[in-house]
Design a protein around this motif. Structure first.
Motif, PDB file in Angstrom:
ATOM      1  N   LEU A 310       0.978  -1.175  -0.079  1.00 27.27           N
ATOM      2  CA  LEU A 310      -0.192  -0.015   0.007  1.00 27.27           C
ATOM      3  C   LEU A 310       0.821   1.121  -0.082  1.00 27.27           C
ATOM      4  O   LEU A 310       1.888   1.249   0.614  1.00 27.27           O
ATOM      5  CB  LEU A 310      -1.016  -0.087   1.268  1.00 27.27           C
ATOM      6  CG  LEU A 310      -1.814  -1.106   1.297  1.00 27.27           C
ATOM      7  CD1 LEU A 310      -2.922  -1.077   2.566  1.00 27.27           C
ATOM      8  CD2 LEU A 310      -2.970  -1.036   0.314  1.00 27.27           C
ATOM      9  N   GLU A 314      -2.856   5.211   0.585  1.00 24.82           N
ATOM     10  CA  GLU A 314      -3.638   4.023   0.641  1.00 24.82           C
ATOM     11  C   GLU A 314      -3.906   3.454   2.210  1.00 24.82           C
ATOM     12  O   GLU A 314      -4.749   3.084   2.752  1.00 24.82           O
ATOM     13  CB  GLU A 314      -3.304   3.113  -0.300  1.00 24.82           C
ATOM     14  CG  GLU A 314      -3.667   3.547  -1.708  1.00 24.82           C
ATOM     15  CD  GLU A 314      -2.913   2.458  -2.682  1.00 24.82           C
ATOM     16  OE1 GLU A 314      -3.542   2.154  -3.798  1.00 24.82           O
ATOM     17  OE2 GLU A 314      -1.844   1.719  -2.334  1.00 24.82           O
ATOM     18  N   THR A 317      -6.312   5.434   4.359  1.00 20.88           N
ATOM     19  CA  THR A 317      -7.373   5.209   4.331  1.00 20.88           C
ATOM     20  C   THR A 317      -7.775   3.777   4.646  1.00 20.88           C
ATOM     21  O   THR A 317      -8.804   3.585   5.382  1.00 20.88           O
ATOM     22  CB  THR A 317      -7.557   5.056   2.539  1.00 20.88           C
ATOM     23  OG1 THR A 317      -7.147   6.512   1.975  1.00 20.88           O
ATOM     24  CG2 THR A 317      -9.071   4.955   2.364  1.00 20.88           C
ATOM     25  N   PHE A 356      -8.700  -3.509  -0.896  1.00 19.97           N
ATOM     26  CA  PHE A 356      -7.475  -3.172  -0.592  1.00 19.97           C
ATOM     27  C   PHE A 356      -6.681  -4.629  -0.431  1.00 19.97           C
ATOM     28  O   PHE A 356      -5.288  -4.414  -0.599  1.00 19.97           O
ATOM     29  CB  PHE A 356      -7.223  -2.587   0.865  1.00 19.97           C
ATOM     30  CG  PHE A 356      -7.630  -1.005   0.789  1.00 19.97           C
ATOM     31  CD1 PHE A 356      -6.454  -0.529   0.165  1.00 19.97           C
ATOM     32  CD2 PHE A 356      -8.530  -0.292   1.354  1.00 19.97           C
ATOM     33  CE1 PHE A 356      -6.596   1.051   0.103  1.00 19.97           C
ATOM     34  CE2 PHE A 356      -8.750   0.917   0.920  1.00 19.97           C
ATOM     35  CZ  PHE A 356      -7.849   1.528   0.446  1.00 19.97           C
ATOM     36  N   ARG A 359      -4.699  -6.991  -3.651  1.00 20.55           N
ATOM     37  CA  ARG A 359      -3.710  -6.150  -4.423  1.00 20.55           C
ATOM     38  C   ARG A 359      -2.951  -6.726  -5.483  1.00 20.55           C
ATOM     39  O   ARG A 359      -2.963  -7.880  -5.793  1.00 20.55           O
ATOM     40  CB  ARG A 359      -2.653  -5.886  -3.340  1.00 20.55           C
ATOM     41  CG  ARG A 359      -2.950  -5.269  -2.031  1.00 20.55           C
ATOM     42  CD  ARG A 359      -3.516  -4.113  -2.346  1.00 20.55           C
ATOM     43  NE  ARG A 359      -2.202  -3.038  -2.620  1.00 20.55           N
ATOM     44  CZ  ARG A 359      -2.507  -1.988  -3.031  1.00 20.55           C
ATOM     45  NH1 ARG A 359      -3.636  -1.521  -3.289  1.00 20.55           N
ATOM     46  NH2 ARG A 359      -1.236  -1.205  -3.472  1.00 20.55           N
TER      47      ARG A 359
END
Length: 709
Positions: A310, A314, A317, A356, A359
């Motif tokens: 990430l 990101e 978040t 998320f 990935r």
């Protein structure tokens, strides 16, 4: 002297002010039923009072009328009028139409009240369906009709759909030949011809359950829960001209997508578009299919990629969403039910966190250049892009020097290298063929249509039944085989003896099946035995006990033969209630063994290829393949330039007498499909030869005319 007929005198009708009326204690209705008083009041307000009240004068102690009237029959209408008066929508002195009964008559008020309710005949449902249809034809919309009769719009839709069923079936329903539940099942489709066809087929079956009707009406359609349907979506499918069959009476899980070819095309186009987006990544190949066979990746090496971490933004978040999710779960931990807005928010958070977690993976450029991607649809109907698989032929070979390729180069199959700066174009294969290839689909031999295979195997099943019935030894072996499986491999508790023969019917059958020699032989033998068999159970036992061994074996063979099932059907790959694909394969394998045991020959059984039963149902390459197998290449060349209809007609003539059989009618160990010599080539009729001929020298025999290319 003729007896004088007593004339009937009807009670007079009068308009009586509402405030002169009151309910009678003689009314036999005490429980609420039917349309509510509120709805009845609204209906009276709209259309007026359709039925007069039944009243009797109230008498005083001396038997004189008081000017007041009581209502023994019509109490609900009175309550509805009373409601309108209370709402000041009707005057207290409004005139109410009434039938005034003689209070001194022989018939009591209680009898009048009972008769009005008991002798009332409810409207037949079919009349109601047709009445709703008449209102719609007069211009009333479904919402308006629903408002007029105080029902939900969905109810109106259902009744209108019932009224739209084939008139032939509606007449059967009117005569109680079909139940309402069965009629509801027929509404799945609006195709009257198909409805009637299924109903006719059901006449030959003991099972007429609604679920079976729905299944037969939708057998060629795809469920809305199918991954293809979910992937394409109902909106896109209908926008492309597709029709979705809907069941208004049961949960249909999105209905049935009727045009399977259109659905497959839309799904393939969407997958191909997804493959085009993946292609710039530099993969060597991309395979696209709605569904890949099981184990399609087992012989490939999967690349070890590195999951991209990430980014700082990101990660912020992700942490915020995780914290919000934890907070909401703690806050509503003891709640019986989550508020709608909280439930929706938790769903949004879960979807975001799942994104998320899924990935992207980074692969080495040198590996990408030799690997490929599978693009398909997952079980939930979502796009599935599976990257990083290397075929054995694309594995790098070891250089003699043991040196690795220079940086910026990739090693190709065979040990050559090329610069990765020139991004290779991935070869996209859709359903087994390259999307940009020059293959002529008309030249490819495609699988036989499933319905045609079903019809061919129905012919074979019937012929096999006849053969088994004529071979008691094989029939007894088959029965004993079944009993051994049940005894030693399965548990079968319950009745005294649960060995049984379930008569197998043919859901897909050609028009000539019933006229075949096998069908006639089975029918004649069945009627002969039926005429001999006693109808009484005890008498049947005694009759069977007196049969000699030969006739007993013949009867056993006949009964066992009705359980023979060599039918092909589409296997259920998803664990549904139907037979599995493996089960179908096992069935066909057993049928082959049984056919060999009885020496079944479909040619001797009377089957021959015609335009109607085979040649007109398959592609041109299939027709040419059949002629080539039976008569040789030169015979196939005679007709390879013809149009489909002419080719099928001429192929029927060429194949006549050759003994050629399509694959589903052959035994798996049969090698020779015809004893006909392929050395002799027939000529086409003059009207098909286009007036042109070529000379072909054939080992000293006269050349035969063949058509020019």
């Amino acid at each position: 002297m003729a007896k004088t007929v007593q004339k009937i005198t009807l009670s007079p009708s009068r308009d009586i002010p509402f405030n002169k009326l009151a309910l009678s204690q003689s009314n036999v209705r005490h429980l609420k039923a039917g349309v509510s008083i509120e709805d009845l009041a609204e209906d009276i307000a709209r259309r007026g009072l359709l039925q007069s009240l039944n009243v009797r004068p109230v008498l005083d102690a001396q038997g004189a009328e008081t000017g007041q009237f009581e209502i023994p029959a019509g109490g609900r209408r009175y309550r509805a009028l009373e409601r309108l008066v209370k709402q000041k929508r009707l005057s207290k002195t409004a005139s109410i139409p009434c039938i005034v009964r003689d209070p001194k008559g022989e018939i009591s008020a209680e009898e009048d009240s009972l008769a009005e309710n008991v002798q009332r005949v409810a409207l037949h449902p079919l009349d109601q369906f047709r009445a709703f249809k008449a209102l719609r034809d007069q211009g009333a919309g479904e919402e308006e009709i629903a408002a007029r009769f105080f029902v939900a719009p969905a109810v109106v839709k259902q009744r209108l759909r019932l009224a739209a069923v084939s008139e032939k079936l509606l007449e059967v329903y009117a005569q109680d030949g079909v139940t309402l539940e069965q009629l509801m099942a027929f509404t799945v489709t609006t195709d009257h011809a198909r409805q009637e066809q299924v109903w006719e087929a059901l006449q030959q079956s003991y099972d007429k359950e609604p679920y079976l009707i729905r299944r037969q009406l939708t057998e060629s359609a795809v469920r809305g829960s199918d991954r293809r349907a979910r992937f394409v979506g109902a909106e896109a499918y209908e926008a492309a001209g597709g029709v979705i069959l809907r069941d208004l009476f049961e949960d249909d899980s999105g209905g049935w997508f009727e045009d399977v070819a259109l659905l497959d095309r839309l799904a393939t186009e969407r997958l191909a578009a997804a493959a085009e987006k993946v292609a710039p990544e530099g993969w060597k190949w991309i395979e696209v299919a709605v569904d890949f066979r099981y184990g399609h990746m087992s012989h490939l090496r999967q690349l070890d990629g590195v999951t991209i971490e990430l980014t700082p933004a990101e990660q912020v978040t992700f942490d915020a969403l995780t914290a919000e999710q934890t907070k909401l779960e703690i806050e509503y931990e003891g709640a019986d039910e989550l508020p709608d807005e909280v439930d929706a928010r938790l769903g949004e958070i879960e979807a975001a966190l799942a994104a998320f977690e899924n990935r992207p993976v980074r692969y080495e450029p040198t590996e990408i250049a030799r690997a490929g991607v599978f693009v398909s649809i997952d079980a939930d109907g979502r796009l599935d892009v599976d990257r990083g698989y290397v075929r054995p032929e694309d594995e790098p070979s070891i250089q003699a020097s043991g040196e690795d390729p220079a940086e910026g180069e990739t090693r190709q199959a065979g040990g050559t290298t090329s610069a990765t700066s020139d991004m290779q174009r991935a070869v996209i294969t859709i359903g087994g063929g390259e999307s940009d290839g020059d293959d002529d689909s008309d030249d490819a031999i495609k699988p036989l249509p499933e319905r045609l295979v079903g019809e061919l195997t129905a012919h074979r099943t019937l012929a096999l039944r006849d053969a088994v019935a004529n071979n008691p030894q094989v029939a007894m072996t088959a029965l004993l085989h079944k009993l051994c499986l049940d005894t030693f491999q399965h548990s079968a508790p319950g009745a005294c003896l649960e060995a049984s023969v379930r008569h197998v019917f043919f859901p897909a059958q050609a028009g000539d099946l019933k006229d075949s020699s096998s069908a006639q032989a089975v029918a004649e033998r069945h009627e002969a035995w039926k005429a001999e068999l006693p109808k009484d159970d005890d008498a049947l036992w005694d009759w069977l006990a007196t049969l000699d061994d030969t006739r007993r074996a013949a009867l056993l063979a006949h009964c066992v033969s009705f359980g023979v099932n060599a039918l092909y059907e589409k296997g259920d790959r998803y664990g549904g209630p139907g037979v599995s694909a493996h089960g179908v394969q096992h069935r066909i394998a057993q049928a082959d063994r049984l056919a060999r045991a009885v020496g079944l020959d479909m040619v001797e059984a009377g089957w021959r290829p015609t335009v109607d039963n085979y040649l007109g149902r398959v592609t041109k390459p299939r027709i040419l393949e059949a002629v080539r197998e039976a008569k040789g290449d030169q015979a196939a060349q005679l007709i390879d330039h013809l149009k489909k209809v002419e080719m099928a007609t001429e192929a029927e003539r060429l194949l006549d007498g050759t003994g050629w059989l399509p694959g589903p009618l052959r035994l798996v160990d049969n090698v020779d499909v015809s004893d006909t010599s392929t050395d002799t080539v027939e000529g086409l009729p003059a009207f098909l030869a286009d007036g042109e001929e070529q000379d072909v020298a054939m080992d000293g025999v006269d050349p035969h005319p063949i058509t020019a290319e």
